[in-house]
Design a protein around this motif. Structure first.
Motif, PDB file in Angstrom:
ATOM      1  N   SER A   1       6.365   3.344   4.335  1.00 25.05           N
ATOM      2  CA  SER A   1       5.663   3.057   3.077  1.00 25.05           C
ATOM      3  C   SER A   1       5.557   1.549   2.867  1.00 25.05           C
TER       4      SER A   1
ATOM      5  N   ALA B   1       2.260  -0.648   2.508  1.00 27.13           N
ATOM      6  CA  ALA B   1       2.043  -1.656   1.470  1.00 27.13           C
ATOM      7  C   ALA B   1       1.553  -2.956   2.096  1.00 27.13           C
TER       8      ALA B   1
ATOM      9  N   ASP C   1      -3.709   1.521  -0.793  1.00 28.26           N
ATOM     10  CA  ASP C   1      -3.417   1.873  -2.174  1.00 28.26           C
ATOM     11  C   ASP C   1      -2.533   3.119  -2.247  1.00 28.26           C
ATOM     12  N   THR C   2      -1.632   3.152  -3.236  1.00 26.25           N
ATOM     13  CA  THR C   2      -0.751   4.312  -3.383  1.00 26.25           C
ATOM     14  C   THR C   2      -1.532   5.584  -3.668  1.00 26.25           C
TER      15      THR C   2
ATOM     16  N   PHE D   1       6.578  11.211  -2.322  1.00 28.13           N
ATOM     17  CA  PHE D   1       5.832  10.176  -3.050  1.00 28.13           C
ATOM     18  C   PHE D   1       6.761   9.329  -3.933  1.00 28.13           C
TER      19      PHE D   1
ATOM     20  N   VAL E   1       7.777   6.771  -1.616  1.00 29.29           N
ATOM     21  CA  VAL E   1       6.639   5.880  -1.376  1.00 29.29           C
ATOM     22  C   VAL E   1       6.517   4.865  -2.516  1.00 29.29           C
ATOM     23  N   SER E   2       6.585   5.345  -3.743  1.00 31.27           N
ATOM     24  CA  SER E   2       6.467   4.456  -4.902  1.00 31.27           C
ATOM     25  C   SER E   2       7.592   3.439  -4.926  1.00 31.27           C
TER      26      SER E   2
ATOM     27  N   TYR F   1       6.875   0.770  -2.310  1.00 26.15           N
ATOM     28  CA  TYR F   1       5.821  -0.145  -2.767  1.00 26.15           C
ATOM     29  C   TYR F   1       6.371  -1.120  -3.806  1.00 26.15           C
TER      30      TYR F   1
END
Length: 576
Positions: A79, A83, A88-89, A130, A133-134, A137
């Protein structure tokens, strides 16, 4: 982010069951997923490879062994790479959604009545993925911010340009994990680059000069564009031998500002070859270089201002010394020539008076003698103002007392003088400076403050002489506004500060409307003093509200605690 799985045991067991069931279908699912990604986003193979690391296909090998934590660590790593690829997420979320959509037809055949349960398991895995992932980022963005803030911190805290350059290069190499680095700036003529800061380089590199347009760095300086060297073994433009030996790949960016253009070049090196930057890495390195260039430009301006201020301060000190010498010369000439001439005239008039018989002539002669006497007294006052003999012969205490008595006699202001018994004698030029400060301050009190009372306090605080002049007048703000309306600008306070600054001292002026003015002067008692150790000058004016800035309480307490010799000079009507 910590690689701790947010899934409970039941969800894990179901995800493992689904992954094993779909394992044989992953090649078809992945192929369909890649095709749809290309249609919707046009992702290149590098981006698709990173996205695939987040899918159930990659996770299956972990899940079948019951290891969820390594999978989520893998998700966090790729991830961050996504980035850096500037993906983009929302595109990442859509990629996970597409992969699950291609899994669902197979779930219906395999699980039949349990399809909803299997779909819920994939939903849970997608949501957990996710979340990581967030977090990745966020960590990437936070790392970028910390790097830029580090450059800003270096700009604010670095004591010199050299320290700023070293810090900027250090931050850049640490941010990207580089092993070597070089920061080069143009010379004054803008024709060559010279190494100003280095990491992992030889000492001989600091004497290296690279013409603009030649070599890897010179080409960047000329074009103003970033460049890569993927394998230094095959790069003939490298001039630095140590850079070529110790780095396998290089990233180079210009240091440029909108106003000054290209100032120099920053190059960082990596130990592995073919280490290509990702889009976000390139942008971040350029941002660090741009931020560093602005800091360098400001640091150069600051150093130039400091040099100019030093020259101005030296010139100001010279002018003050010349002024004092000129005052002494003029006072000597007035005393030796004009003064003696007036005394001779007075003597001749006195002799002439004795020889005259006519009353009218004798009366006129006496009037003339009185004019001569007043002229002599005025001449003595001028001489005393120009170069007070009492300061040279009896010292600072007597000179200040005399000045206070003359101010009280001329204006009616009650002036109190207090000297600490440990002040002692100072260097002649410092005693002159303190006397002039007191003289100027009392002059302002008499002329502008409309005060009833004033005080002069001189104490010694260790290696510092503290002079405090206070009055109960209208305050500087009101006085200066009146003066500007009637006479224009005054440079008395500016001259006072310059005189004190010449000895490494400082001046603090605090004024409140209707409550008077407080002038605090600090001058080092020693012959030599580092000006950076003294507080910076500060002027605070207040026209309509009290001023909260005053001298430090401990300083006031130290001054008040000393034994003081007080002299109340009284008002104009007091007996002297």
């Amino acid at each position: 982010m910590s690689a701790v799985s947010p899934l409970n045991e039941r969800s894990r067991a179901l995800i493992v069951e689904v992954a094993k069931a779909l394992q044989i279908h992953f090649p078809d699912i992945t192929a369909a997923w890649r095709e749809q990604l290309s249609q919707e986003f046009g992702f290149d193979p590098r981006t698709q490879a990173a996205l695939k690391r987040l899918t159930l296909d990659t996770g299956c090998s972990y899940f079948c062994q019951g290891d969820f934590a390594p999978f989520f660590e893998n998700v966090s790593y790729y991830s961050k790479r996504l980035a850096k690829l500037d993906v983009d997420t929302r595109a990442v979320a859509r990629s996970l959604e597409i992969y699950q959509a291609h899994c669902e037809p197979h779930l219906e055949r395999i699980f039949a009545a349990r399809k909803a349960e299997a779909t819920a398991a994939l939903d849970t895995l997608r949501s957990a993925t996710f979340v990581y992932v967030s977090g990745a980022y966020f960590d990437a963005k936070n790392s970028e911010s910390e790097a830029l803030l580090s450059i800003l911190d270096a700009e604010l805290s670095a004591p010199s340009l050299a320290a700023l350059l070293n810090k900027a290069l250090q931050v850049s190499t640490q941010t990207f994990g580089a092993t070597t680095g070089a920061l080069m700036l143009k010379d004054s003529e803008g024709q060559q680059l010279g190494l100003q800061a280095g990491i992992g380089l030889d000492v001989e590199d600091y004497g290296l000069s690279i013409p603009i347009g030649e070599g890897f760095s010179g080409g960047i300086a000329q074009s103003g564009q970033p460049e890569l060297v993927l394998d230094t073994r095959y790069e003939e433009r490298l001039i630095s031998r140590s850079m070529k030996e110790r780095a396998a790949s290089l990233w180079g960016v210009p240091l440029a500002t909108a106003t000054a253009g290209v100032l120099g070049v920053m190059v960082i090196g990596f130990s592995k070859p073919y280490y290509e930057w990702l889009p976000k890495e390139r942008d971040l390195l350029r941002s660090l270089a741009d931020r560093s260039a602005l800091a360098i430009e400001r640091a150069r301006m600051t150093e130039a201002l400091r040099e100019r201020e030093a020259v101005i301060a030296e010139l100001s000190g010279h002018l003050l010394r010349v002024q004092e010498e000129e005052r002494k010369r003029i006072s000597r000439e007035l005393h030796d020539d004009t003064g003696q001439g007036m005394m001779v005239i007075r003597l001749y008039l006195s002799m002439l008076e004795k020889s005259l018989k006519a009353p009218a002539a004798r009366s006129k002669l006496r009037e003339t003698m009185e004019v001569v006497d007043r002229t002599v007294l005025g001449l003595r006052r001028i001489i005393a103002k120009l170069s007070p003999l009492v300061l040279q012969e009896l010292g600072l205490v007597s000179a200040v007392r005399k000045e206070a008595k003359e101010t009280a006699k001329a204006t009616g202001v009650n002036v109190k003088v207090m000297f600490g018994d440990d002040v002692g004698r100072l260097a002649p030029e410092k005693e002159t400076a303190i006397y002039r400060v007191v003289q100027e301050a009392l002059h302002n009190v008499a002329k502008h403050a409309r005060a009833q009372n004033a005080s002069v306090q001189v104490v010694r605080d260790g290696e510092t002489v503290r002079v405090l002049i206070e009055d109960d007048g209208v305050g500087i703000g009101v006085a200066m506004s009146n003066r500007k309306a009637s006479q224009g600008h005054s440079f008395g306070l500016a001259g006072l500060k310059e005189r004190v600054a010449a000895f490494g001292g400082s001046v603090r002026i605090c004024s409140t409307k209707g409550q008077g003015t407080r002038i605090e002067v600090l001058i080092p008692a020693a012959e030599r003093h580092d000006p950076s150790e003294m507080p910076q000058p500060m002027l605070v004016n207040s026209l309509s509200w009290p001023v909260a800035y005053e001298a430090k309480p401990e300083a006031r307490a130290q001054g008040a605690g000393r034994a003081l010799v007080a002299v109340n000079s009284g008002s104009a009507n007091a007996k002297n």
